[in-house]
Design an enzyme around this catalytic site. Sequence first.
Site, PDB file in Angstrom:
ATOM      1  CG  HIS A  99      27.497 -85.886  24.106  1.00 40.90           C
ATOM      2  ND1 HIS A  99      27.342 -85.843  21.980  1.00 40.90           N
ATOM      3  CD2 HIS A  99      26.014 -86.427  23.646  1.00 40.90           C
ATOM      4  CE1 HIS A  99      26.821 -85.646  21.174  1.00 40.90           C
ATOM      5  NE2 HIS A  99      24.812 -85.620  22.620  1.00 40.90           N
ATOM      6  CD  GLU A 109      22.926 -89.722  22.435  1.00 40.14           C
ATOM      7  OE1 GLU A 109      22.071 -88.713  21.970  1.00 40.14           O
ATOM      8  OE2 GLU A 109      23.866 -88.954  22.740  1.00 40.14           O
ATOM      9  N   GLY A 120      18.145 -83.917  21.680  1.00 41.27           N
ATOM     10  CA  GLY A 120      18.717 -83.254  21.104  1.00 41.27           C
ATOM     11  C   GLY A 120      17.767 -82.024  20.959  1.00 41.27           C
ATOM     12  N   GLY A 121      18.127 -82.440  19.610  1.00 37.94           N
ATOM     13  CA  GLY A 121      17.283 -80.888  18.975  1.00 37.94           C
ATOM     14  C   GLY A 121      15.530 -80.624  18.980  1.00 37.94           C
TER      15      GLY A 121
END
Length: 245
Positions: free
Chosen positions: A92, A160, A225-226
């Site tokens: 990541h 990403e 994610g969020g």
Amino acid sequence: MKTIVANWKMNLGVPSSVAHFVRLSEQIATNDNVEVVLCPTYLALQTLNLENQNGQFKLGAQNCNAEDAGALTGEVSAEMLVGVASHVIVGHSERRKKYGETDHDVNQKLLAVLRHNLTPILCIGEDKGESATDVLRQQLDGGLTGVNTRQIGQVIIAYEPIAAIGSGHAPNVGDIARVVEVIKSQLTYMFGRNISAKILYGGSVDDRNAENILLINGIDGLLVGGASLDAPKFAKIVEIAKARA
Ligand code: PGA
């Protein structure tokens, strides 16, 4: 089948992880069109595994060490994750940037994950101002060193772009589509025509942009994610994926 990965990052302790898991299990019905991989803190994996007796979700770790065991204070090995997780995120961008992980480090982790028959989710992505083509080729080349043509089918690639993570702004679908082609051509160059690595997109995915991103040719799912911390939003993303599978 689409794959939707929830990266809870360093959020939700064990009681909060269980509460969030329960909310998600009430709001999400998985089927053959979609697999949902929840990646909580390491601490919650065992407990969520017990909560997940019916196998509604898959569970993933957010990181691992490349070694199986040893004098490595504070680390968790891929071997230790066997039985509590099926997937492991490696590389990541937060780990690459904040903890200085190199492509070689990421590769060693990925090989450890494969060695223990878990599924690696290899994150790649360019930073602002960098050439996506150059960075992605290098990260795929470095991250997948030593992976054979049989193993590549078990690998999930998550694209990403760093500028998109946590920013509320995903790139437009045309840009993502172009990058998917770069990834595919690099994988073909490395492994031949019959490669079957799944490609996910991650970076400010929410319930409003999920549909358009999932419509991109070659996108097999999303890394969220969020929005994965918001049960109704995440449930909506899964519903969208189910309809697109
Ligand atoms: P975000 O995070 O959805 O909050 O942008 C994605 C990720 O970092 O995996």
